[in-house]
Design an enzyme around this catalytic site. Structure first.
Site, PDB file in Angstrom:
ATOM      1  N   ASP A 146     -49.105  55.264 -44.092  1.00  0.00           N
ATOM      2  CA  ASP A 146     -49.007  54.508 -42.841  1.00  0.00           C
ATOM      3  C   ASP A 146     -50.400  54.045 -42.410  1.00  0.00           C
ATOM      4  OD1 ASP A 146     -48.747  53.680 -40.136  1.00  0.00           O
ATOM      5  OD2 ASP A 146     -47.068  55.022 -39.824  1.00  0.00           O
ATOM      6  N   SER A 150     -42.306  53.721 -34.418  1.00  0.00           N
ATOM      7  CA  SER A 150     -43.570  53.197 -33.914  1.00  0.00           C
ATOM      8  C   SER A 150     -43.652  53.424 -32.402  1.00  0.00           C
ATOM      9  CB  SER A 150     -43.707  51.717 -34.293  1.00  0.00           C
ATOM     10  OG  SER A 150     -45.019  51.254 -34.056  1.00  0.00           O
ATOM     11  N   HIS A 181     -45.731  51.922 -42.673  1.00  0.00           N
ATOM     12  CA  HIS A 181     -45.297  52.017 -41.281  1.00  0.00           C
ATOM     13  C   HIS A 181     -43.899  51.428 -41.157  1.00  0.00           C
ATOM     14  CE1 HIS A 181     -46.193  52.473 -36.990  1.00  0.00           C
ATOM     15  NE2 HIS A 181     -45.577  51.316 -36.798  1.00  0.00           N
TER      16      HIS A 181
END
Length: 283
Positions: A236, A102, A264
């Site tokens: 995601d 991320s 994610h």
């Protein structure tokens, strides 16, 4: 494994290592607002058993690292990049394989651009191009899904109440999971509660939402010269798959591993696959 608090340049950061220090080092960089606990121990051990010396750490304002007054971060995004260098320096490691997820993937990109001598290779998970290339970011990157955008705009949490914080974080984790696979709420709730109870001040993690960038790298992503693996879930909701594809296209020689129906981050079901891919990439 050994947890220790390091202090470099007056900054205290909590770190934890797994494996033999003589093995090739792997530095794990978590996303913003999340402590090192989100690099789950069994995943770290998979890498260590595979012959890597693994280091995870708490960002500032998470876990047991230095904490600032909520609403008043005393640092920038560039300082978080420098913190990765501080962690390596404190462990006596001149360069490491860097794995970021991320926003941690964005920090890893900046690390490779600003401190290339510190990076042996990159693994970028669930992230997006962090700096412009050829003067701009890709124009075809899709926004977050409607469900993610709705949650981000409507979710409310009472940060003075631990149960409210935990409920919010679990709900957020459910949205991030993408909705195409089973979601183990009980396991996530245990992890979130550990995270909240372990932190000096969990409310301070909100400081990451208001960080300024600081000094961003000026070099384009196409100047990254280390071997790069991009790992991205096809479901995601924060950074749809096109973000990972664009990242792989912009870094010379980068490879893309798409995880079918993954959201994610690293789904528990994908840990063996992701660990194997990292071990192969860092061999």
């Amino acid at each position: 494994m050994a947890e220790r608090v390091i202090e470099v340049d007056g900054v205290e950061l909590c770190t934890e290592s797994f494996g033999d220090p003589a093995d090739p080092p792997v530095l794990l960089v978590m996303g913003l607002g999340a402590s090192m606990l989100w690099w789950e121990e069994d995943f770290c051990r998979m890498l260590a058993v595979g012959g890597r010396f693994v280091i995870r750490y708490d960002h500032r304002d998470t876990g047991r690292s230095v904490t600032y007054e909520p609403g008043h971060p005393g640092y920038t995004g560039a300082d978080l990049v420098a913190d990765a260098v501080r962690v390596l320096a404190a462990h006596g490691i001149p360069a490491a394989h860097v794995v970021g997820v991320s926003a941690g993937g964005a920090l890893a990109q900046s690390l490779a651009l600003d401190h290339a001598e510190r990076v042996l290779s990159l693994v970028l998970i669930s992230t997006s191009p962090a700096v412009p290339d050829d003067g701009d970011l890709p124009s075809d990157l899709p926004p977050p899904t409607e469900e993610f955008a709705w949650f981000a705009s409507t979710a409310r949490v009472d940060r003075s109440d631990a149960d409210s914080v935990i409920d919010h974080q679990v709900a957020y984790a459910r949205v991030l999971a993408g909705g195409r696979r089973p979601f183990d709420e009980a396991a996530v709730r245990v992890l979130v509660r550990r995270d909240v109870e372990r932190a000096h001040d969990f409310d301070a993690a909100g400081n990451h939402d208001s960080l300024t960038d600081g000094e961003l790298p000026r070099a384009p992503l196409s100047s990254i010269a280390v071997p790069t693996l991009v790992i991205h879930g096809t479901a995601d909701p924060m950074f749809p798959l096109r973000h990972g594809e664009a990242l792989a296209e912009r870094i010379p020689g980068a490879r893309l591993l798409a995880l079918q129906d993954a959201g994610h981050g690293i789904d528990p079901a994908d840990r063996p696959t992701v660990a194997a891919a990292i071990l192969d990439h860092t061999a």
